[in-house]
Design a protein around this motif. Structure first.
Motif, short mmCIF file in Angstrom:
data_model
loop_
_atom_site.label_atom_id
_atom_site.label_comp_id
_atom_site.label_asym_id
_atom_site.label_seq_id
_atom_site.Cartn_x
_atom_site.Cartn_y
_atom_site.Cartn_z
N ALA A 231 0.82 -1.21 0.00
CA ALA A 231 0.00 0.00 0.00
C ALA A 231 0.85 1.27 0.00
CB ALA A 231 -0.94 -0.01 1.20
N ALA A 232 2.00 1.22 0.66
CA ALA A 232 2.85 2.40 0.76
C ALA A 232 3.75 2.60 -0.45
CB ALA A 232 3.72 2.30 2.02
N SER A 233 3.97 1.54 -1.24
CA SER A 233 4.98 1.60 -2.29
C SER A 233 4.44 1.78 -3.70
CB SER A 233 5.85 0.33 -2.25
OG SER A 233 6.48 0.19 -0.99
N VAL A 234 3.19 1.35 -3.95
CA VAL A 234 2.67 1.52 -5.30
C VAL A 234 2.42 3.00 -5.56
CG1 VAL A 234 1.64 -0.78 -5.35
CG2 VAL A 234 0.26 1.16 -4.58
N ALA A 238 -4.02 3.28 -2.97
CA ALA A 238 -3.92 1.93 -2.40
C ALA A 238 -4.27 1.94 -0.93
CB ALA A 238 -2.50 1.39 -2.60
N ARG A 239 -4.69 0.78 -0.45
CA ARG A 239 -4.90 0.60 0.99
C ARG A 239 -4.68 -0.86 1.36
NH1 ARG A 239 -9.78 -1.35 3.07
NH2 ARG A 239 -11.40 -1.84 1.53
N ALA A 240 -4.26 -1.05 2.60
CA ALA A 240 -4.11 -2.39 3.15
C ALA A 240 -5.34 -2.70 3.99
CB ALA A 240 -2.86 -2.48 4.01
N ALA A 241 -5.85 -3.93 3.88
CA ALA A 241 -7.01 -4.37 4.64
C ALA A 241 -6.60 -5.58 5.47
CB ALA A 241 -8.17 -4.73 3.71
#
Length: 271
Positions: A231-234, A238-241
Motif C-alpha cells: 500500500a505504501a509503495s505503489v 492503495a490501501r491495506a485491509a
C-alpha cells in the motif's frame, strides 16, 4: 439457473511450456454480454494451488462484482501440462512476462484486474507493473513482498507435514503425478540461497492502478509488513485491509467477506 448460480466455461491455452488449463465464471444474468465491456478478474493461485483449489470463491466473486472471473493452472500445476524444468529464482516475474500474456492473448483479454493469492499476489503485482496499460486494478491476498523469516519457517513446517503420506495424497488429488514437482517448486525454490534476495521493491513503484492488499492478522506465512509495504509503495491509490483472526487463506476462511470487500473496492471503476 437461479440467481445465485454462475455460467462456467473451460479453456485450454497454448503456453510457453505446454497447455495451460483455465476456467471462467460469469454471473448469472450477465451471460448475454452485458458485462463484456468490464475488465475481468484474473486469479493467480498460490504455491500449491490450482483452479479447483479456489473452491467456490470464483463463483462468489463473479456474483459479487458482476464481472467475469478467470482462473488458470500455472504450468506444472493442476491439470495443466507438466514442466520438465525447475523453477528459476525469477519465476515470479517470469509468470508475468511469459505465461500471463499467452492467457490474455488467447482469451481476448484487453484489460484485466489482477488478483493474486500468496506468491500469486507477487505475480499479480508483476502483471500490474509489466502490463500497466491493461491492468485497471490490483488485489493481493496474503502476498509476500520479500523473503521473510516467518515465510521460511512456515515452509519448513509444511515440508515436515508433507512427509506424511496422507498429506501428500491429499495434495495429489489436485496435481496427480506432478505433486512432487509442485512441492519441490515451492519448498526448494523458496529455501534456496538464490532466492534469498528476492523482493518486489523495484516493482511496486511501477504499479499505477488502484490497489487493495488483503492480509490475515494470523497469517502463518507472512506478517502485516507485506500489505503495508504494498500500500505504501505503489504509485496509484492503495490501501491495506487487515482481516482480524484470519490466517493465510482469507478467501476460504471468510469467502463472502472477501468477495464483498473486493466488490466494494472495484465498484467505482469505470471499466
Amino acid at each position: 439457473m437461479n440467481e445465485t448460480s454462475a455460467f462456467t466455461q473451460d479453456h485450454w491455452i497454448a503456453g510457453p511450456t505446454g497447455k495451460l488449463f483455465a476456467r471462467s465464471w460469469q454471473a448469472d444474468g450477465e451471460s448475454n454480454g452485458a458485462d463484456s465491456t468490464r475488465a475481468p478478474i484474473v486469479l493467480l493461485h498460490d504455491s500449491l494451488g490450482c483452479v479447483t483449489l479456489w473452491g467456490a470463491f470464483p463463483q462468489t466473486l463473479a456474483r459479487a462484482t458482476k464481472r467475469r472471473v478467470i482462473a488458470y493452472d500455472r504450468a506444472g500445476f493442476g491439470v495443466s501440462d507438466a514442466r520438465a524444468d525447475r523453477l528459476a529464482a525469477h519465476f515470479v516475474s517470469d509468470e508475468a512476462a511469459r505465461f500471463f500474456p499467452a492467457l490474455c492473448e488467447q482469451l481476448g483479454i484487453e484489460r484485466f484486474i489482477a488478483f493474486g493469492h500468496s506468491v500469486g499476489g507477487g505475480m499479480a503485482v508483476e502483471c500490474a507493473a509489466r502490463h500497466a496499460g491493461q491492468c485497471v486494478a490490483l488485489v493481493t491476498e496474503a502476498a509476500q513482498t520479500f523473503v521473510e523469516d516467518r515465510t521460511l519457517a512456515g515452509i519448513r513446517a509444511a515440508r515436515e507435514q508433507f512427509r506424511d503420506p496422507t498429506q501428500f495424497a491429499r495434495l495429489a488429488r489436485y496435481h496427480g503425478d506432478k505433486t512432487q514437482w509442485v512441492l519441490d517448486a515451492w519448498i526448494d525454490t523458496w529455501l534456496s540461497p538464490e532466492f534469498a534476495d528476492w523482493s518486489l521493491d523495484t516493482v511496486l513503484p511501477r504499479v499505477s492502478c488502484p490497489t487493495l492488499a488483503i492480509h490475515g492478522s494470523l497469517d502463518e506465512y507472512g506478517t502485516r509488513v507485506h500489505p503495508e509495504r504494498i500500500a505504501a509503495s505503489v504509485s496509484g491509490p492503495a490501501r491495506a485491509a487487515i482481516m482480524e483472526g484470519v490466517r493465510h487463506v482469507p478467501h476460504r476462511e471468510q469467502e463472502a467477506q472477501v468477495a464483498a470487500m473486493v466488490a466494494d473496492f472495484l465498484q467505482p471503476l469505470a471499466h
